[in-house]
Design a protein around this motif. Structure first.
Motif, mmCIF file in Angstrom:
data_model
loop_
_atom_site.group_PDB
_atom_site.id
_atom_site.type_symbol
_atom_site.label_atom_id
_atom_site.label_comp_id
_atom_site.label_asym_id
_atom_site.label_seq_id
_atom_site.Cartn_x
_atom_site.Cartn_y
_atom_site.Cartn_z
ATOM 1 N N VAL A 1 5.893 9.457 3.851
ATOM 2 C CA VAL A 1 4.523 9.772 3.479
ATOM 3 C C VAL A 1 4.062 8.710 2.501
ATOM 4 N N ASN A 2 3.072 7.913 2.904
ATOM 5 C CA ASN A 2 2.487 6.889 2.042
ATOM 6 C C ASN A 2 1.159 7.416 1.517
ATOM 7 N N VAL A 3 1.003 7.426 0.206
ATOM 8 C CA VAL A 3 -0.213 7.960 -0.398
ATOM 9 C C VAL A 3 -1.242 6.845 -0.540
ATOM 10 N N LEU A 4 -2.466 7.101 -0.037
ATOM 11 C CA LEU A 4 -3.513 6.079 0.004
ATOM 12 C C LEU A 4 -4.609 6.339 -1.027
ATOM 13 N N SER A 5 -5.262 5.253 -1.402
ATOM 14 C CA SER A 5 -6.469 5.366 -2.227
ATOM 15 C C SER A 5 -7.707 5.033 -1.404
ATOM 16 N N ASP B 1 -10.323 -1.885 0.408
ATOM 17 C CA ASP B 1 -10.582 -2.719 -0.766
ATOM 18 C C ASP B 1 -9.600 -2.362 -1.880
ATOM 19 N N LYS B 2 -9.294 -1.087 -1.971
ATOM 20 C CA LYS B 2 -8.335 -0.639 -2.972
ATOM 21 C C LYS B 2 -6.951 -0.579 -2.337
ATOM 22 N N VAL B 3 -6.003 -1.163 -3.004
ATOM 23 C CA VAL B 3 -4.650 -1.145 -2.458
ATOM 24 C C VAL B 3 -4.072 0.250 -2.579
ATOM 25 N N ALA B 4 -3.248 0.604 -1.596
ATOM 26 C CA ALA B 4 -2.545 1.876 -1.658
ATOM 27 C C ALA B 4 -1.259 1.692 -2.445
ATOM 28 N N PRO B 5 -0.773 2.733 -3.089
ATOM 29 C CA PRO B 5 0.483 2.601 -3.836
ATOM 30 C C PRO B 5 1.625 2.169 -2.928
ATOM 31 N N ASP C 1 9.956 11.732 14.733
ATOM 32 C CA ASP C 1 9.700 10.787 13.639
ATOM 33 C C ASP C 1 8.206 10.610 13.404
ATOM 34 N N PHE C 2 7.811 10.545 12.127
ATOM 35 C CA PHE C 2 6.412 10.352 11.745
ATOM 36 C C PHE C 2 6.336 9.422 10.543
ATOM 37 N N THR C 3 5.269 8.639 10.498
ATOM 38 C CA THR C 3 4.905 7.930 9.274
ATOM 39 C C THR C 3 3.471 8.317 8.945
ATOM 40 N N TYR C 4 3.292 8.931 7.774
ATOM 41 C CA TYR C 4 1.981 9.396 7.332
ATOM 42 C C TYR C 4 1.360 8.382 6.369
ATOM 43 N N PHE C 5 0.035 8.227 6.481
ATOM 44 C CA PHE C 5 -0.751 7.470 5.496
ATOM 45 C C PHE C 5 -1.839 8.431 5.030
ATOM 46 N N VAL C 6 -1.658 9.010 3.845
ATOM 47 C CA VAL C 6 -2.465 10.165 3.455
ATOM 48 C C VAL C 6 -3.287 9.876 2.193
ATOM 49 N N VAL D 1 1.220 -5.413 4.567
ATOM 50 C CA VAL D 1 2.226 -5.207 3.527
ATOM 51 C C VAL D 1 2.587 -6.571 2.961
ATOM 52 N N THR D 2 2.255 -6.792 1.696
ATOM 53 C CA THR D 2 2.527 -8.061 1.033
ATOM 54 C C THR D 2 3.185 -7.785 -0.311
ATOM 55 N N ASN D 3 4.409 -8.288 -0.480
ATOM 56 C CA ASN D 3 5.158 -8.097 -1.731
ATOM 57 C C ASN D 3 5.241 -6.627 -2.136
ATOM 58 N N GLY D 4 5.465 -5.773 -1.139
ATOM 59 C CA GLY D 4 5.618 -4.356 -1.425
ATOM 60 C C GLY D 4 4.329 -3.611 -1.667
ATOM 61 N N VAL D 5 3.180 -4.318 -1.567
ATOM 62 C CA VAL D 5 1.879 -3.673 -1.761
ATOM 63 C C VAL D 5 1.275 -3.382 -0.386
ATOM 64 N N LEU D 6 0.820 -2.169 -0.186
ATOM 65 C CA LEU D 6 0.310 -1.712 1.097
ATOM 66 C C LEU D 6 -1.216 -1.660 1.094
ATOM 67 N N LYS D 7 -1.828 -2.271 2.126
ATOM 68 C CA LYS D 7 -3.254 -2.105 2.381
ATOM 69 C C LYS D 7 -3.403 -1.530 3.780
ATOM 70 N N VAL D 8 -4.267 -0.544 3.906
ATOM 71 C CA VAL D 8 -4.421 0.152 5.168
ATOM 72 C C VAL D 8 -5.881 0.110 5.610
ATOM 73 N N ASN D 9 -6.094 -0.318 6.857
ATOM 74 C CA ASN D 9 -7.430 -0.320 7.454
ATOM 75 C C ASN D 9 -8.413 -1.154 6.643
ATOM 76 N N GLY D 10 -7.917 -2.290 6.128
ATOM 77 C CA GLY D 10 -8.774 -3.197 5.381
ATOM 78 C C GLY D 10 -9.286 -2.644 4.081
#
Length: 420
Positions: free
Chosen positions: A185-189, A170-174, A72-77, A159-168
């Motif tokens: 696979v979670n796509v990051l900005s 500034d731009k939210v990830a989709p 099992d893996f969870t990617y943040f890419v 994770v707040t209301n379905g919105v993902l922020k990773v590693n602090g």
């Protein structure tokens, strides 16, 4: 859990198709519809034409064998645009000025890749109404990079209301996640960086010190500490945690020093300890006098630090003067500091204007709390340096100034007097 994901499959396919109609940046163009459910997380990553730079990084580091498995893996890419911007910002560009993942040192690139992968679970972000599943929750997670280097920061997920922020970020990830047979696979900005920043000193356990004292340095990012220096001298240290260091004051410490912490990741801003000029430590660097009650210049009755303090039997308006054996200048200092112990509640007047010692308009007053050491810090500006010709002075007055009757035999003790 197998039954749960079987229930999710049909609903999730519908959700994905609906989203795909309105989304361009994160479409998996090479895989459509239900087939996505039967690909691995690693397969999804490689099939997504918007994540080819990250896929290339995996290839360059030789990590396929540990990522392309049924575990099992969870990617943040980060998507291609985000990762390319990161490459440019860090100088990894070719002769034409274009970002080039091939220019990143392999070990750095390996840490970068592994910092974006959590192994051992598959958790999604987007919640499906009425469906129970493993959803990603706010918290800290260990990545595959942490397993290689435990000094790295943990991955911070929000994770707040379905919105993902990773590693602090500034731009939210989709919030959209791509799901496969063994993960998501979670796509990051934003690009995840787990490398600790430079250390920061926030406080010292004592403001004055003597050689051999063990002080506590509190701060942040004390990871892979290389040294703690008092001026140019390295101190003996014990790193207690990421936020605490015990340091022994070096034998060549005089009365003042700037302290810095150095780690593999940078050097802290300096923090000062002690006084630049210590007029009285265990003895007076000059001459002293007074009026009224007795003055003992080396008393052992009450001592803030060291061996001796000044004992002054004090009544109304009585005081002492101290004359430095060198000329001082107000522009060299920001504060006048001393420790005072009083047996009664009283007020003292402090003046450094050697031309007019008894003028209350040229100094400042301090109220003393009885029965304890009062650590006093007076800004030089409160001592009216503008009234001192050239800013030069060599004499200090400390006078009882309460205006009330004191008990006969009332005493103040003075220790660690000087300028910072």
């Amino acid at each position: 859990m197998k039954n749960i994901y079987n229930k999710v499959k049909h609903i999730a396919v519908c959700v994905f198709l609906a989203v795909a109609v309105s989304s361009c940046n994160n479409d998996i163009e090479d895989i459509g519809g239900a087939e996505q459910n039967y690909n691995t997380a690693y397969g999804l990553l490689h099939a997504n034409t918007n994540l080819t730079t990250f896929a290339k990084a995996i290839e360059l580091t030789g990590l396929e064998s540990i990522l392309n498995t049924t575990e099992d893996f969870t990617y943040f890419v980060p998507d291609n645009t985000t990762l390319d911007a990161y490459l440019v910002a860090n100088g990894y560009v070719n002769d034409l000025g274009y970002p080039d993942i091939n220019l990143v040192p392999v070990e750095n690139l390996k840490q970068l890749v592994l910092s974006h992968v959590v192994k051992g679970f598959k958790k999604r972000v987007a919640k499906l109404e009425g469906v129970e599943a493993d959803y990603l929750e706010t918290g800290e997670y260990a990545t595959m990079a942490n397993a290689v280097n435990p000094d790295l920061y943990l991955l911070s997920i929000n994770v707040t209301n379905g919105v993902l922020k990773v590693n602090g970020s500034d731009k939210v990830a989709p919030g959209l996640d791509y799901y496969g047979t063994n993960g998501f696979v979670n796509v990051l900005s934003n690009v995840i960086e787990l490398t600790p920043p430079a250390p920061v000193i926030t406080s010292l356990s004592q403001v004055l010190a003597s050689p051999g004292d063990v002080i506590t340095i509190t701060g942040q990012n004390f990871v892979k500490v290389k040294s703690v220096r008092f001026g140019s001298t390295a101190a003996a240290i014990t790193v207690v945690s990421r936020t605490e260091i015990k340091a022994t004051v070096p034998s060549d410490f005089d009365s003042y020093s700037l302290i810095v912490v150095e780690t593999d990741f940078g050097i802290s801003a300096s923090s000062s300890i002690g006084l630049k000029y210590l007029l009285y430590e265990d003895s007076l660097k000059g001459t002293g006098g007074g009026w009224g009650g007795e003055v003992i210049w080396q008393s052992t009755e009450k001592v803030s630090r060291g061996t001796y303090s000044i004992k002054k039997v004090i009544g109304n308006w009585e005081g002492i003067t101290m004359k430095s054996n060198i000329i001082l200048n107000t522009t060299d200092y920001q504060f006048f500091k001393m420790s005072v112990f009083s047996t009664e509640s009283t007020k003292i007047f402090v003046n450094i204007n050697s031309n007019d010692l008894y003028n209350s308009a040229k100094g400042t007053t301090v109220t003393l709390v009885p029965g304890q050491w009062n650590n006093i810090s007076i800004p030089i500006s409160d001592l009216h340096p503008e009234l001192i010709s050239g800013g030069n002075f060599d004499e200090i007055l400390i006078q009882e100034f309460s205006g009330i009757s004191l008990t006969p035999g009332s005493v103040i003790y003075i220790d660690d007097l000087g300028f910072l």
